[in-house]
Design a protein around this motif. Structure first.
Motif, PDB file in Angstrom:
ATOM      1  N   ARG A 129      32.195  39.802 -62.077  1.00 22.62           N
ATOM      2  CA  ARG A 129      32.269  41.046 -61.312  1.00 22.62           C
ATOM      3  C   ARG A 129      31.109  41.165 -60.336  1.00 22.62           C
ATOM      4  N   ARG A 130      29.947  40.681 -60.760  1.00 23.34           N
ATOM      5  CA  ARG A 130      28.778  40.754 -59.881  1.00 23.34           C
ATOM      6  C   ARG A 130      28.914  39.799 -58.701  1.00 23.34           C
ATOM      7  N   LEU A 131      29.559  38.657 -58.924  1.00 25.05           N
ATOM      8  CA  LEU A 131      29.733  37.673 -57.852  1.00 25.05           C
ATOM      9  C   LEU A 131      30.911  37.993 -56.946  1.00 25.05           C
ATOM     10  N   SER A 132      31.770  38.905 -57.395  1.00 27.57           N
ATOM     11  CA  SER A 132      32.993  39.198 -56.657  1.00 27.57           C
ATOM     12  C   SER A 132      32.695  39.678 -55.239  1.00 27.57           C
ATOM     13  N   GLY A 133      33.323  39.032 -54.264  1.00 26.63           N
ATOM     14  CA  GLY A 133      33.216  39.462 -52.870  1.00 26.63           C
ATOM     15  C   GLY A 133      32.080  38.850 -52.085  1.00 26.63           C
ATOM     16  N   ARG A 134      31.131  38.174 -52.745  1.00 23.30           N
ATOM     17  CA  ARG A 134      29.989  37.624 -52.008  1.00 23.30           C
ATOM     18  C   ARG A 134      30.429  36.554 -51.016  1.00 23.30           C
ATOM     19  N   GLU A 135      31.279  35.663 -51.473  1.00 21.04           N
ATOM     20  CA  GLU A 135      31.752  34.587 -50.592  1.00 21.04           C
ATOM     21  C   GLU A 135      32.527  35.153 -49.413  1.00 21.04           C
ATOM     22  N   GLN A 136      33.367  36.136 -49.687  1.00 16.95           N
ATOM     23  CA  GLN A 136      34.167  36.752 -48.621  1.00 16.95           C
ATOM     24  C   GLN A 136      33.284  37.472 -47.610  1.00 16.95           C
ATOM     25  N   SER A 183      34.472  24.754 -24.909  1.00 18.73           N
ATOM     26  CA  SER A 183      34.469  23.779 -23.817  1.00 18.73           C
ATOM     27  C   SER A 183      33.179  23.821 -23.010  1.00 18.73           C
ATOM     28  N   THR A 184      32.327  24.827 -23.259  1.00 23.89           N
ATOM     29  CA  THR A 184      31.026  24.896 -22.597  1.00 23.89           C
ATOM     30  C   THR A 184      29.955  24.125 -23.360  1.00 23.89           C
ATOM     31  N   GLY A 185      30.316  23.555 -24.518  1.00 23.61           N
ATOM     32  CA  GLY A 185      29.380  22.729 -25.266  1.00 23.61           C
ATOM     33  C   GLY A 185      28.765  23.385 -26.484  1.00 23.61           C
ATOM     34  N   LYS A 186      29.087  24.662 -26.735  1.00 24.89           N
ATOM     35  CA  LYS A 186      28.543  25.334 -27.917  1.00 24.89           C
ATOM     36  C   LYS A 186      29.350  24.956 -29.152  1.00 24.89           C
ATOM     37  N   SER A 187      28.641  24.873 -30.284  1.00 23.57           N
ATOM     38  CA  SER A 187      29.308  24.489 -31.524  1.00 23.57           C
ATOM     39  C   SER A 187      28.639  25.187 -32.698  1.00 23.57           C
ATOM     40  N   TRP A 188      29.452  25.570 -33.684  1.00 24.61           N
ATOM     41  CA  TRP A 188      28.945  26.216 -34.892  1.00 24.61           C
ATOM     42  C   TRP A 188      29.368  25.377 -36.090  1.00 24.61           C
ATOM     43  N   SER A 189      28.405  24.804 -36.781  1.00 26.60           N
ATOM     44  CA  SER A 189      28.679  23.910 -37.896  1.00 26.60           C
ATOM     45  C   SER A 189      29.256  24.672 -39.085  1.00 26.60           C
ATOM     46  N   GLY A 190      30.192  24.036 -39.763  1.00 28.07           N
ATOM     47  CA  GLY A 190      30.776  24.630 -40.961  1.00 28.07           C
ATOM     48  C   GLY A 190      30.166  24.106 -42.238  1.00 28.07           C
ATOM     49  N   GLU A 191      29.044  23.367 -42.112  1.00 19.79           N
ATOM     50  CA  GLU A 191      28.432  22.761 -43.296  1.00 19.79           C
ATOM     51  C   GLU A 191      27.955  23.822 -44.286  1.00 19.79           C
ATOM     52  N   LYS A 192      27.320  24.886 -43.771  1.00 20.48           N
ATOM     53  CA  LYS A 192      26.761  25.899 -44.660  1.00 20.48           C
ATOM     54  C   LYS A 192      27.847  26.692 -45.373  1.00 20.48           C
ATOM     55  N   ILE A 193      28.885  27.109 -44.653  1.00 24.50           N
ATOM     56  CA  ILE A 193      29.936  27.878 -45.288  1.00 24.50           C
ATOM     57  C   ILE A 193      30.716  27.021 -46.265  1.00 24.50           C
ATOM     58  N   GLN A 194      30.885  25.718 -45.963  1.00 27.24           N
ATOM     59  CA  GLN A 194      31.583  24.843 -46.890  1.00 27.24           C
ATOM     60  C   GLN A 194      30.777  24.648 -48.170  1.00 27.24           C
ATOM     61  N   ALA A 195      29.457  24.468 -48.023  1.00 24.94           N
ATOM     62  CA  ALA A 195      28.596  24.328 -49.198  1.00 24.94           C
ATOM     63  C   ALA A 195      28.606  25.604 -50.036  1.00 24.94           C
ATOM     64  N   THR A 196      28.623  26.757 -49.370  1.00 22.56           N
ATOM     65  CA  THR A 196      28.667  28.041 -50.082  1.00 22.56           C
ATOM     66  C   THR A 196      29.967  28.189 -50.853  1.00 22.56           C
ATOM     67  N   ARG A 197      31.080  27.852 -50.220  1.00 21.46           N
ATOM     68  CA  ARG A 197      32.377  27.953 -50.892  1.00 21.46           C
ATOM     69  C   ARG A 197      32.453  27.003 -52.078  1.00 21.46           C
ATOM     70  N   ASP A 198      31.968  25.777 -51.913  1.00 18.04           N
ATOM     71  CA  ASP A 198      31.986  24.815 -53.013  1.00 18.04           C
ATOM     72  C   ASP A 198      31.120  25.300 -54.170  1.00 18.04           C
ATOM     73  N   ARG A 199      29.960  25.881 -53.845  1.00 18.36           N
ATOM     74  CA  ARG A 199      29.059  26.361 -54.901  1.00 18.36           C
ATOM     75  C   ARG A 199      29.706  27.504 -55.680  1.00 18.36           C
ATOM     76  N   TYR A 200      30.300  28.461 -54.988  1.00 16.62           N
ATOM     77  CA  TYR A 200      30.947  29.573 -55.684  1.00 16.62           C
ATOM     78  C   TYR A 200      32.151  29.099 -56.491  1.00 16.62           C
ATOM     79  N   SER A 201      32.854  28.094 -56.010  1.00 16.93           N
ATOM     80  CA  SER A 201      33.985  27.556 -56.750  1.00 16.93           C
ATOM     81  C   SER A 201      33.526  26.931 -58.061  1.00 16.93           C
ATOM     82  N   ARG A 202      32.420  26.184 -58.013  1.00 18.15           N
ATOM     83  CA  ARG A 202      31.889  25.580 -59.242  1.00 18.15           C
ATOM     84  C   ARG A 202      31.401  26.649 -60.214  1.00 18.15           C
TER      85      ARG A 202
END
Length: 390
Positions: free
Chosen positions: A220-227, A183-202
């Motif tokens: 196995r090498r990619l395991s846990g990076r997204e998390q 409510s103070t006007g600060k905002s954190w965009s979810g664009e980067k995390i959404q793009a990261t999740r979509d990329r790892y899903s593909r």
């Protein structure tokens, strides 16, 4: 005081890895034997179960006495936490004062294994050193990751400041497009995390389709990076929210989004949208904020989410036609007072108002002009407090 867990990596020589693995396997076998007896005898009392399983489990596994006691406690604790426990795996073991010791001078830990007492060097940074300074922890959890690394989670008590009453509240609106908006006007965009999740899903879908030995190694090498990226992001956002609340002597208000995924997935949605909703880590962000706020002495409250995004934060009107809203994507345009603003910021102002009514019950409450739309509030007259300014 607040109990937190400090995760520390330990350096394990090659000759001791088998001894730790044997202890982890023995602890898992003990838990599975205890679980079998508890189900057969229908006994879920710690003391009664101890008399039934203590001697046979010690003889079968070779564990130390306190290891068996901790195994009994883990079985009972897991049975209370989840509906059904299937089996325990050799991934971790609970330690207490008799099987664990933290030595601050040498930054080592002493752990009792099946083969006896062994010392391990901690590999930690300044943050963990600061938390462990002057501490005398009495419990910990030794665990092994999929990669074969060993960690010990040391439980410590940290002093907390008692939360005081404050007339200021920071409302936090959680979402997928914007991870959080205050409510103070600060905002954190979810664009980067959404793009990261979509990329790892593909990537996972393409690699799993091949079903080769090299593809399994890649998985196995990619395991846990997204998390890990999601946790890092939520830790940073929660820290900024708590820091701002502490600087302004304000409380923090969140929407209670329990079961939000179930309600969203009931609607006709594509497979991609369902995956994105199920990956939405709003609860993790709230947990990170809550434990940081407790340490900082900042109150955190939960408010009902109904109509927070559809109500005008200036005149407090809701769209008079059922099924329609003044909100359209990222924009909010009130048809009653012509107020225009970012929709998430507008919602965060409403959350702040509701949070103030929770912290100060004597303040004016919230109700709606449209009779019957908000069943949570019995009156149909409008009487909102002004959004707290910071």
């Amino acid at each position: 005081m607040q109990t937190i867990s400090v995760k520390c990596k330990i350096e394990v020589p090659v000759e001791l890895r088998q001894k730790i693995d044997a202890t982890l396997q023995g602890f898992a076998d003990a838990c599975n034997q205890i679980l079998e007896v508890a189900k057969r005898e229908k006994c879920w009392n710690t003391t009664k179960l101890h008399h039934l399983v203590y001697k046979p489990v010690r003889e079968a596994t070779g564990l130390k006495a306190n290891h068996v006691c901790q195994a009994i406690r883990r079985v009972i604790g897991n049975a209370k936490a989840v509906k059904q426990v299937h089996a325990f795996r050799p991934t971790s073991i609970n330690l207490d004062l008799r099987t664990f010791q933290y030595i601050e001078e040498s930054q080592t830990v002493s752990v009792t294994l099946i083969s006896g007492r062994k010392k391990f060097k901690l590999s930690i940074g300044n943050y963990q050193l600061g938390l462990l300074k002057g501490q005398s922890p009495t419990s910990a959890t030794l665990s092994k990751t999929k990669r074969g690394d060993y960690y010990i989670n040391i439980c410590i008590d940290v002093p907390t400041q008692p939360p005081g009453k404050t007339p200021k509240v920071i409302g936090v609106d959680l979402g997928r497009r914007d991870i959080a908006t205050t409510s103070t006007g600060k905002s954190w965009s979810g664009e980067k995390i959404q793009a990261t999740r979509d990329r790892y899903s593909r990537v996972r879908a393409n690699v799993q389709r091949k079903r080769t030995r090299s593809s399994r190694r890649l998985l196995r090498r990619l395991s846990g990076r997204e998390q890990r990226f999601q946790k890092w992001l939520n830790h940073n956002i929660s820290k900024e929210i708590v820091d701002e609340a502490k600087q302004n002597n304000a409380a923090i208000a969140f929407e209670d989004l329990t079961n939000i995924r179930e309600s969203l997935n009931k609607k006709p949605r594509s497979k991609t949208e369902r995956r994105r909703t199920n990956n939405w880590a709003f609860y993790q962000l709230r947990l990170f904020t809550e434990y940081k706020a407790i340490i900082a002495g900042v109150p955190v409250v939960l408010v009902p989410p109904a109509y927070t995004s559809q109500t005008c934060s200036r005149c407090h009107h809701v769209h008079p036609v059922e099924g329609k809203s003044f909100r359209s994507g990222k924009s909010f345009h009130c048809g009653h007072c012509s107020f225009e603003a970012d929709s998430d910021w507008n919602a965060s102002l409403n959350i702040a108002v509701l949070g103030l009514s929770v912290i100060q019950p004597e303040s004016p409450g919230m109700s709606c002009l449209l009779e019957g739309q908000l069943s949570l509030f019995p009156t149909n007259t409008l009487n909102w407090a002004k959004a707290p300014s910071l």
